[in-house]
Design a protein around this motif. Structure first.
Motif, mmCIF file in Angstrom:
data_model
loop_
_atom_site.group_PDB
_atom_site.id
_atom_site.type_symbol
_atom_site.label_atom_id
_atom_site.label_comp_id
_atom_site.label_asym_id
_atom_site.label_seq_id
_atom_site.Cartn_x
_atom_site.Cartn_y
_atom_site.Cartn_z
ATOM 1 N N THR A 17 0.749 -1.267 0.119
ATOM 2 C CA THR A 17 0.064 -0.029 -0.120
ATOM 3 C C THR A 17 0.962 1.248 -0.078
ATOM 4 O OG1 THR A 17 -1.919 1.185 1.249
ATOM 5 C CG2 THR A 17 -0.185 0.103 2.672
ATOM 6 N N PHE A 18 2.112 1.174 0.296
ATOM 7 C CA PHE A 18 2.967 2.224 0.487
ATOM 8 C C PHE A 18 3.727 2.700 -0.822
ATOM 9 C CE2 PHE A 18 3.249 1.205 4.956
ATOM 10 C CZ PHE A 18 2.487 2.190 5.639
ATOM 11 N N THR A 19 3.703 1.866 -1.976
ATOM 12 C CA THR A 19 4.272 1.988 -3.126
ATOM 13 C C THR A 19 3.564 3.249 -3.805
ATOM 14 O OG1 THR A 19 4.889 -0.288 -3.495
ATOM 15 C CG2 THR A 19 4.803 1.005 -5.464
ATOM 16 N N PRO A 20 4.395 4.408 -4.267
ATOM 17 C CA PRO A 20 3.499 5.485 -4.776
ATOM 18 C C PRO A 20 2.744 5.185 -5.943
ATOM 19 C CG PRO A 20 5.879 5.792 -4.360
ATOM 20 C CD PRO A 20 5.699 4.486 -4.097
ATOM 21 N N PRO A 21 1.606 5.862 -6.200
ATOM 22 C CA PRO A 21 0.731 5.453 -7.276
ATOM 23 C C PRO A 21 1.217 6.146 -8.458
ATOM 24 C CG PRO A 21 -0.230 7.193 -6.086
ATOM 25 C CD PRO A 21 0.981 6.660 -5.117
ATOM 26 N N ASN A 22 2.197 6.982 -8.503
ATOM 27 C CA ASN A 22 2.595 7.656 -9.765
ATOM 28 C C ASN A 22 4.139 7.418 -10.160
ATOM 29 O OD1 ASN A 22 3.706 8.967 -7.424
ATOM 30 N ND2 ASN A 22 3.643 10.887 -8.272
ATOM 31 N N ALA A 23 4.332 5.924 -9.941
ATOM 32 C CA ALA A 23 5.669 5.615 -10.096
ATOM 33 C C ALA A 23 6.118 5.660 -11.775
ATOM 34 C CB ALA A 23 5.727 4.052 -9.885
ATOM 35 N N PRO A 24 7.255 5.796 -11.870
ATOM 36 C CA PRO A 24 7.510 6.091 -13.392
ATOM 37 C C PRO A 24 7.118 4.788 -14.526
ATOM 38 C CG PRO A 24 9.479 6.378 -12.115
ATOM 39 C CD PRO A 24 8.521 5.892 -11.104
ATOM 40 N N SER A 25 7.135 5.316 -15.557
ATOM 41 C CA SER A 25 6.686 4.450 -16.913
ATOM 42 C C SER A 25 8.038 3.613 -16.847
ATOM 43 C CB SER A 25 6.317 4.831 -17.919
ATOM 44 O OG SER A 25 5.238 5.832 -17.745
ATOM 45 N N PRO A 26 7.752 2.260 -17.679
ATOM 46 C CA PRO A 26 9.081 1.517 -17.848
ATOM 47 C C PRO A 26 9.964 2.341 -19.088
ATOM 48 C CG PRO A 26 6.728 0.043 -18.131
ATOM 49 C CD PRO A 26 6.668 1.698 -17.892
ATOM 50 N N PRO A 27 11.227 2.248 -18.452
ATOM 51 C CA PRO A 27 12.316 3.210 -19.111
ATOM 52 C C PRO A 27 12.797 2.272 -20.444
ATOM 53 C CG PRO A 27 13.241 1.597 -17.396
ATOM 54 C CD PRO A 27 11.795 1.327 -17.380
ATOM 55 N N SER A 28 13.460 3.147 -21.252
ATOM 56 C CA SER A 28 13.987 2.714 -22.362
ATOM 57 C C SER A 28 15.107 1.818 -22.027
ATOM 58 C CB SER A 28 14.525 3.813 -23.290
ATOM 59 O OG SER A 28 15.488 4.592 -22.631
ATOM 60 N N ALA A 29 15.812 1.021 -22.849
ATOM 61 C CA ALA A 29 16.981 0.280 -22.612
ATOM 62 C C ALA A 29 18.296 1.204 -22.096
ATOM 63 C CB ALA A 29 17.368 -0.670 -23.609
ATOM 64 N N ASP A 30 18.244 2.381 -22.725
ATOM 65 C CA ASP A 30 19.368 3.299 -22.377
ATOM 66 C C ASP A 30 19.257 3.731 -21.026
ATOM 67 O OD1 ASP A 30 20.767 2.853 -24.649
ATOM 68 O OD2 ASP A 30 19.781 4.890 -25.708
ATOM 69 N N GLU A 31 18.006 4.244 -20.590
ATOM 70 C CA GLU A 31 17.778 4.884 -19.331
ATOM 71 C C GLU A 31 18.045 3.817 -18.277
ATOM 72 O OE1 GLU A 31 14.220 6.895 -16.596
ATOM 73 O OE2 GLU A 31 13.916 6.283 -18.727
ATOM 74 N N ARG A 32 17.472 2.422 -18.472
ATOM 75 C CA ARG A 32 17.832 1.613 -17.640
ATOM 76 C C ARG A 32 19.211 1.315 -17.273
ATOM 77 N NH1 ARG A 32 18.649 -4.200 -17.253
ATOM 78 N NH2 ARG A 32 17.312 -5.129 -15.515
ATOM 79 N N ASP A 33 20.026 1.182 -18.325
ATOM 80 C CA ASP A 33 21.420 1.088 -18.134
ATOM 81 C C ASP A 33 22.133 2.117 -17.354
ATOM 82 O OD1 ASP A 33 21.467 -1.269 -19.515
ATOM 83 O OD2 ASP A 33 22.040 -0.341 -21.596
ATOM 84 N N ARG A 34 21.591 3.503 -17.634
ATOM 85 C CA ARG A 34 22.191 4.566 -16.956
ATOM 86 C C ARG A 34 21.861 4.781 -15.409
ATOM 87 N NH1 ARG A 34 19.918 7.520 -21.283
ATOM 88 N NH2 ARG A 34 18.191 8.556 -19.660
ATOM 89 N N ALA A 35 20.557 4.132 -15.011
ATOM 90 C CA ALA A 35 20.233 4.135 -13.847
ATOM 91 C C ALA A 35 21.038 2.991 -12.990
ATOM 92 C CB ALA A 35 18.857 3.506 -13.743
ATOM 93 N N ILE A 36 21.226 2.015 -13.611
ATOM 94 C CA ILE A 36 22.141 0.763 -13.125
ATOM 95 C C ILE A 36 23.591 1.429 -12.975
ATOM 96 C CG2 ILE A 36 23.009 -1.535 -13.384
ATOM 97 C CD1 ILE A 36 20.417 -2.296 -14.565
ATOM 98 N N ALA A 37 24.128 2.183 -13.817
ATOM 99 C CA ALA A 37 25.375 2.444 -13.818
ATOM 100 C C ALA A 37 25.581 3.622 -12.526
ATOM 101 C CB ALA A 37 25.693 3.401 -15.101
ATOM 102 N N VAL A 38 24.459 4.607 -12.247
ATOM 103 C CA VAL A 38 24.637 5.163 -10.999
ATOM 104 C C VAL A 38 24.571 4.383 -9.858
ATOM 105 C CG1 VAL A 38 23.232 6.990 -9.909
ATOM 106 C CG2 VAL A 38 23.302 7.289 -12.370
#
Length: 257
Positions: A17-38
């Motif tokens: 119930t605590f997961t925000p309802p406005n969570a981000p949309s699925p990322p592109s492959a590049d965005e996912r890679d950038r997030a993991i790199a961070v």
């Protein structure tokens, strides 16, 4: 009984119930890679030492704990404002109770160390390891397919920042994860973790629990990062007992070296 987000062999996750309802949309492959790199570059020295460094400062802490009823109203609360001053080697602080108020009662056996202490001289609970344990599953390369990773640029305390959002997927092994959601604020240059908002869910045969931790840091004049605000909220549903819902918030102000 309150979890630290790690779970065990007999527990599983599920929607929270605590997961925000406005969570981000699925990322592109590049965005996912950038997030993991961070996340791979992220450091947590500042985050893990923030509560320890409090011992070197005078500060005011305001803390309020509430028990929430089935209608989302407050059935009990306890609040205090305290002034802390360094106390040398004798004990961490000299503590002055500035103000207090309360109504109703809490079940301390359920809340453990997260409940409102009757002792105003108690030191602030270090929530860093609870909000963000050493080995959350979304940092493991073996479990990354269970999570969605997003990243965006922002600022924090006047400095460039990267906000990484992690959410358990609705397919595959995602629904089984105890770690449901995390929003991590990372300094854009040093990659130090400066804020964390994390959601965990645990389900066993005997109880279910949803918890959310929120910690933000603020920088002092001499460039030391200290806690600015902490929030903790939990719903504990145990066999043969009514659900127990509590939240507590602390703010740290008037910090002086």
């Amino acid at each position: 009984m309150l979890i630290t987000g790690c779970g065990d062999a007999t527990s599983g996750g599920g929607p929270s119930t605590f997961t925000p309802p406005n969570a981000p949309s699925p990322p592109s492959a590049d965005e996912r890679d950038r997030a993991i790199a961070v996340l791979d570059s992220m450091k947590r020295t500042v985050f893990d030492s923030a509560f320890v460094h409090l011992r070197d400062y005078a500060f005011t802490r305001s803390v309020r704990t509430e028990r929430i009823d089935s209608n989302d109203g407050v059935s009990a609360f306890r609040e205090r404002t305290l002034r802390y001053r360094p106390n040398g080697d004798a004990s961490p602080f000299q503590i002055t109770l500035v103000d207090s108020d309360s109504s109703g009662s809490f079940d301390a056996s359920v809340l453990g160390r997260f409940g409102p202490s009757p002792d105003p001289s108690g030191v602030p609970v270090d929530l860093a390891s609870e909000a963000f344990p050493d080995d959350p599953p979304y940092l493991s390369a073996r479990k990354r397919e269970a999570f969605q990773y997003n990243v965006r640029s922002d600022t924090y305390e006047g400095a460039p920042a990267l906000i990484v959002t992690v959410q358990a997927r609705e397919s595959g092994t995602g629904p089984d994860q105890v770690a449901r959601y995390a929003e991590l604020t990372v300094h854009g240059d040093s990659y130090e973790l400066l804020a964390a908002h994390t959601v965990y869910t645990e389900r066993t045969l005997l109880y279910g629990q949803d918890t959310v931790f929120h910690i933000t840091l603020a920088r002092t004049e001499n460039d030391t990062w200290l806690p600015k605000e902490t929030r903790f909220r939990a719903i504990l549903d145990m066999v043969l007992r009514d659900p127990f819902h509590v939240r507590t918030e602390s703010t740290y102000t008037d910090v002086r070296s």
